[in-house]
Design an enzyme around this catalytic site. Structure first.
Site, PDB file in Angstrom:
ATOM      1  N   LYS A  67       0.858  -1.180  -0.042  1.00  6.56           N
ATOM      2  CA  LYS A  67      -0.058  -0.008  -0.062  1.00  6.56           C
ATOM      3  C   LYS A  67       0.839   1.253  -0.029  1.00  6.56           C
ATOM      4  CE  LYS A  67      -2.591   1.605   3.809  1.00  6.56           C
ATOM      5  NZ  LYS A  67      -3.720   1.561   4.575  1.00  6.56           N
ATOM      6  N   ARG A 111     -10.509  -1.883   6.967  1.00 11.57           N
ATOM      7  CA  ARG A 111      -9.420  -3.077   7.575  1.00 11.57           C
ATOM      8  C   ARG A 111      -8.970  -2.538   9.026  1.00 11.57           C
ATOM      9  NH1 ARG A 111      -4.809  -0.323   8.920  1.00 11.57           N
ATOM     10  NH2 ARG A 111      -3.153  -0.394   7.488  1.00 11.57           N
ATOM     11  N   HIS A 138     -12.722  10.362  12.180  1.00 10.82           N
ATOM     12  CA  HIS A 138     -13.211   9.634  10.813  1.00 10.82           C
ATOM     13  C   HIS A 138     -13.081   7.791  11.134  1.00 10.82           C
ATOM     14  CE1 HIS A 138     -13.634   8.596   6.769  1.00 10.82           C
ATOM     15  NE2 HIS A 138     -12.205   7.888   6.964  1.00 10.82           N
ATOM     16  N   GLN A 139     -12.010   7.510  11.637  1.00 10.63           N
ATOM     17  CA  GLN A 139     -12.010   5.971  11.971  1.00 10.63           C
ATOM     18  C   GLN A 139     -13.035   5.730  13.053  1.00 10.63           C
ATOM     19  OE1 GLN A 139      -9.998   4.120  10.241  1.00 10.63           O
ATOM     20  NE2 GLN A 139      -9.087   5.974   9.126  1.00 10.63           N
ATOM     21  N   ASN A 160     -14.629  12.428  23.910  1.00 10.02           N
ATOM     22  CA  ASN A 160     -13.718  12.818  22.902  1.00 10.02           C
ATOM     23  C   ASN A 160     -13.003  13.972  23.296  1.00 10.02           C
ATOM     24  OD1 ASN A 160     -12.579  12.455  20.542  1.00 10.02           O
ATOM     25  ND2 ASN A 160     -13.529  14.289  19.623  1.00 10.02           N
ATOM     26  N   MET A 219      -6.273   1.559  19.143  1.00 10.88           N
ATOM     27  CA  MET A 219      -6.159   1.596  17.484  1.00 10.88           C
ATOM     28  C   MET A 219      -5.438   2.853  16.976  1.00 10.88           C
ATOM     29  SD  MET A 219      -7.184  -1.279  17.114  1.00 10.88           S
ATOM     30  CE  MET A 219      -7.144  -1.392  15.242  1.00 10.88           C
ATOM     31  N   LYS A 226       3.293   8.818  19.157  1.00 11.35           N
ATOM     32  CA  LYS A 226       1.859   8.987  19.434  1.00 11.35           C
ATOM     33  C   LYS A 226       1.363   7.973  20.894  1.00 11.35           C
ATOM     34  CE  LYS A 226      -0.426   9.593  15.044  1.00 11.35           C
ATOM     35  NZ  LYS A 226      -1.168   8.908  13.982  1.00 11.35           N
ATOM     36  N   GLY A 292      -3.477  -2.411  18.214  1.00  8.87           N
ATOM     37  CA  GLY A 292      -3.765  -2.377  16.594  1.00  8.87           C
ATOM     38  C   GLY A 292      -2.636  -1.461  15.938  1.00  8.87           C
TER      39      GLY A 292
HETATM   40  P1  NAD Z   1      -9.472  12.207  12.875  1.00  9.79           P
HETATM   41  O1  NAD Z   1      -8.460  13.452  12.441  1.00  9.79           O
HETATM   42  O2  NAD Z   1     -10.447  12.020  11.986  1.00  9.79           O
HETATM   43  O3  NAD Z   1      -9.859  12.305  14.073  1.00  9.79           O
HETATM   44  C1  NAD Z   1      -9.008  12.457  15.264  1.00  9.79           C
HETATM   45  C2  NAD Z   1      -9.521  12.036  16.601  1.00  9.79           C
HETATM   46  O4  NAD Z   1      -8.360  12.257  17.565  1.00  9.79           O
HETATM   47  C3  NAD Z   1     -10.400  12.874  16.861  1.00  9.79           C
HETATM   48  O5  NAD Z   1     -11.197  12.094  17.898  1.00  9.79           O
HETATM   49  C4  NAD Z   1      -9.975  13.977  17.902  1.00  9.79           C
HETATM   50  O6  NAD Z   1     -10.736  14.624  18.733  1.00  9.79           O
HETATM   51  C5  NAD Z   1      -8.732  13.230  18.470  1.00  9.79           C
HETATM   52  N1  NAD Z   1      -7.697  14.010  19.085  1.00  9.79           N
HETATM   53  C6  NAD Z   1      -6.991  14.888  18.512  1.00  9.79           C
HETATM   54  N2  NAD Z   1      -6.034  15.583  19.217  1.00  9.79           N
HETATM   55  C7  NAD Z   1      -6.333  14.745  20.421  1.00  9.79           C
HETATM   56  C8  NAD Z   1      -5.624  15.039  21.609  1.00  9.79           C
HETATM   57  N3  NAD Z   1      -4.724  15.874  21.957  1.00  9.79           N
HETATM   58  N4  NAD Z   1      -5.805  13.862  22.466  1.00  9.79           N
HETATM   59  C9  NAD Z   1      -6.960  13.299  22.530  1.00  9.79           C
HETATM   60  N5  NAD Z   1      -7.589  12.942  21.457  1.00  9.79           N
HETATM   61  C10 NAD Z   1      -7.234  13.659  20.207  1.00  9.79           C
HETATM   62  O7  NAD Z   1      -8.465  10.958  12.591  1.00  9.79           O
HETATM   63  P2  NAD Z   1      -8.666   9.617  12.179  1.00  9.79           P
HETATM   64  O8  NAD Z   1      -8.671   9.252  10.897  1.00  9.79           O
HETATM   65  O9  NAD Z   1      -9.817   8.986  12.937  1.00  9.79           O
HETATM   66  O10 NAD Z   1      -7.542   8.955  12.791  1.00  9.79           O
HETATM   67  C11 NAD Z   1      -7.453   8.440  14.258  1.00  9.79           C
HETATM   68  C12 NAD Z   1      -6.061   7.947  14.404  1.00  9.79           C
HETATM   69  O11 NAD Z   1      -5.901   6.578  13.995  1.00  9.79           O
HETATM   70  C13 NAD Z   1      -4.826   8.535  13.830  1.00  9.79           C
HETATM   71  O12 NAD Z   1      -3.812   8.742  14.877  1.00  9.79           O
HETATM   72  C14 NAD Z   1      -4.409   7.826  12.622  1.00  9.79           C
HETATM   73  O13 NAD Z   1      -3.072   7.725  12.413  1.00  9.79           O
HETATM   74  C15 NAD Z   1      -4.732   6.207  13.410  1.00  9.79           C
HETATM   75  N6  NAD Z   1      -5.003   5.223  12.488  1.00  9.79           N
HETATM   76  C16 NAD Z   1      -4.518   3.822  12.858  1.00  9.79           C
HETATM   77  C17 NAD Z   1      -4.562   2.859  11.997  1.00  9.79           C
HETATM   78  C18 NAD Z   1      -4.356   1.477  12.399  1.00  9.79           C
HETATM   79  O14 NAD Z   1      -4.360   0.497  11.562  1.00  9.79           O
HETATM   80  N7  NAD Z   1      -3.930   1.419  13.587  1.00  9.79           N
HETATM   81  C19 NAD Z   1      -5.361   2.948  10.776  1.00  9.79           C
HETATM   82  C20 NAD Z   1      -5.747   4.197  10.427  1.00  9.79           C
HETATM   83  C21 NAD Z   1      -5.782   5.378  11.130  1.00  9.79           C
END
Ligand code: NAD
Length: 321
Positions: A67, A111, A138-139, A160, A219, A226, A292
Site C-alpha cells: 500500500k 481493515r 473519521h475512523q 472525545n 487503535m 503517539k 492495533g
Molecule cells: P481524525 O482526525 O478524523 O480524528 C482524530 C481524533 O483524535 C478525534 O477524535 C480527535 O478529537 C482526537 N484528538 C485529536 N487530538 C487529540 C488529543 N490531543 N488528545 C486526545 N484526542 C485527540 O483521525 P482518524 O482518521 O479518525 O484517525 C485517528 C487515528 O487513527 C490517527 O492517529 C491515525 O493515524 C490512526 N489510524 C490507525 C490505523 C491503524 O491501523 N492502527 C489506521 C488508520 C488510522
C-alpha cells in the site's frame, strides 16, 4: 492488470468480508505463513505530506504487494479531498507482474475496524454489554459500527478530546438502536469493551479508568510518539497485537516497553489466539488489550478480497499493462 477504483469500493466491500480477510491474515502471520516488509514513512518536504509504503507477502494466500500513500494535511481545505490518500498494488507472486491497483482509502478504514473487531471477537467477555469509545473522528465511526456486530451490546458511551465531535459516534449508536451517553474518562469504568482511536500524543485513558474484565482496543497509535493510554494499563493487562515488532516500536506498547514496565515477550500476536496456540482471555476479571498498529498485510488481504468481488460482479476494469 485489474483496476478497482476508489468509487467502486463502497458497493463492493462488506464489513463481513473485511473481517474475514483480516482474521485470516492475522492467523497466517502467527503461523509464519505471511510476513510484513519493513515500513517506509517519509516527510517528503512538500505540502507537509507524510508518504510511505507498507507491504508484505502471504505465502498461504499468495498475495504479494504494497500500500502506497500517506497523509496530506492540506487536502481537505485547499482541494476538497480527504487528507489520507492511499492505493494498494498487488503483484503476481509467480512472475512479479503487476496484477491489480485498488483504491485504498475506504479499505483502510474497513481493515482497521476489522482489526479491533477481530480482537473483540477473540478477547472480549461474551457477556459484554457496554462499549466505550475514546475518539470520535473519521475512523471512530467505522470502528464502532463494526464492533457493535461482535457482541449484543446494549449501550454506547463516549468521550472525545473535542466534545463537539461526539455526535459522529452518537449517530452510529442511534442507527444501531442503542442509547448513547457522553461521559468523562472516569465514566469509562462502566465499559466492558473500550476502543481508543485518536491522533493523540499524550495518554487520555488511564489505568484506573478501566475496570477488571474489560477488553481495550488501542487503535490510534501507529507512529513513534503517539500515545492513547497510560503505560501502567499495559502492565495490568494481557497485551496482544497484530505484529509484535510494530507494537513495541510504533504502537501503544512503545511507551510501556520504553519505560521498562513490560518487555517484548509480554506482547502476544492476536493470530496465536485465532489459531488456538495462545489461550487468549483466561478469566472474567482479566484486562485484555489489543495494540492495533496496522500492517500492510491487512491492506493486501482486503484488496485481494475486493479484486475477487469486482471480477465476480463485472466491476473490475481490465487494462493491458
Ligand atoms: P481524525 O482526525 O478524523 O480524528 C482524530 C481524533 O483524535 C478525534 O477524535 C480527535 O478529537 C482526537 N484528538 C485529536 N487530538 C487529540 C488529543 N490531543 N488528545 C486526545 N484526542 C485527540 O483521525 P482518524 O482518521 O479518525 O484517525 C485517528 C487515528 O487513527 C490517527 O492517529 C491515525 O493515524 C490512526 N489510524 C490507525 C490505523 C491503524 O491501523 N492502527 C489506521 C488508520 C488510522
Amino acid at each position: 492488470m485489474i483496476i478497482v477504483p476508489e468509487r467502486e469500493i463502497a458497493d463492493l466491500m462488506t464489513r463481513e468480508a473485511a473481517f474475514d480477510a483480516v482474521e485470516k491474515i492475522f492467523g497466517a502471520m502467527a503461523a509464519g505463513d505471511a510476513y510484513n516488509f519493513p515500513v517506509v514513512r517519509e516527510a517528503i518536504g512538500h505540502e507537509d505530506a507524510l508518504y510511505g509504503f507498507k507491504g508484505g507477502f502471504d505465502r498461504a494466500g499468495l498475495t504479494l504487494g504494497l500500500k502506497a500513500g500517506g497523509y496530506w494535511p492540506n487536502n481537505l481545505e485547499t482541494k476538497g479531498i480527504i487528507n489520507h490518500q492511499s492505493t494498494v498494488f498487488l503483484f503476481d507472486p509467480d512472475t512479479g507482474k503487476a496484477k491489480a491497483m485498488v483504491g485504498g482509502n475506504l479499505l483502510t478504514a474497513l481493515r482497521t475496524a476489522a482489526a479491533s473487531s477481530v480482537s473483540i471477537k477473540h478477547l472480549a467477555r461474551e457477556d459484554a454489554k457496554v462499549i466505550g469509545m475514546v475518539g470520535a473522528g473519521h475512523q471512530a465511526t467505522f470502528q464502532l459500527r463494526q464492533a457493535l456486530e461482535q457482541r449484543p451490546f446494549e449501550k454506547v458511551i463516549g468521550w472525545n478530546y473535542h466534545p463537539d465531535m461526539l455526535p459522529n459516534i452518537e449517530k452510529v449508536a442511534t442507527e444501531a438502536g442503542l442509547p448513547f451517553e457522553a461521559v468523562e474518562l472516569s465514566g469509562m469504568t462502566e465499559a466492558d469493551v473500550i476502543i481508543s482511536i485518536t491522533s493523540s500524543f499524550n495518554a487520555s485513558l488511564m489505568a484506573d479508568h478501566v475496570s477488571p474484565g474489560t477488553h481495550v482496543a488501542c487503535m490510534g497509535t501507529d507512529t513513534i510518539g503517539k500515545q492513547e493510554v497510560e503505560p501502567a494499563l499495559l502492565q495490568k493487562a494481557t497485551v496482544f497485537t497484530d505484529e509484535v515488532a510494530q507494537s513495541i516500536s510504533i504502537g501503544e506498547a512503545q511507551h510501556a516497553v520504553g519505560q521498562g514496565l513490560i518487555s517484548e515477550g509480554d506482547v502476544h500476536q492476536i493470530g496465536a489466539v485465532i489459531n488456538g496456540t495462545h489461550p487468549g482471555r483466561e478469566s472474567a476479571d482479566q484486562i485484555t488489550l489489543f495494540d492495533g498498529t496496522g500492517v500492510g498485510l491487512q491492506d493486501l488481504a482486503v484488496a485481494a478480497s475486493v479484486v475477487d468481488m469486482a471480477v465476480a460482479q463485472g466491476k473490475a476494469i481490465e487494462v493491458d499493462f
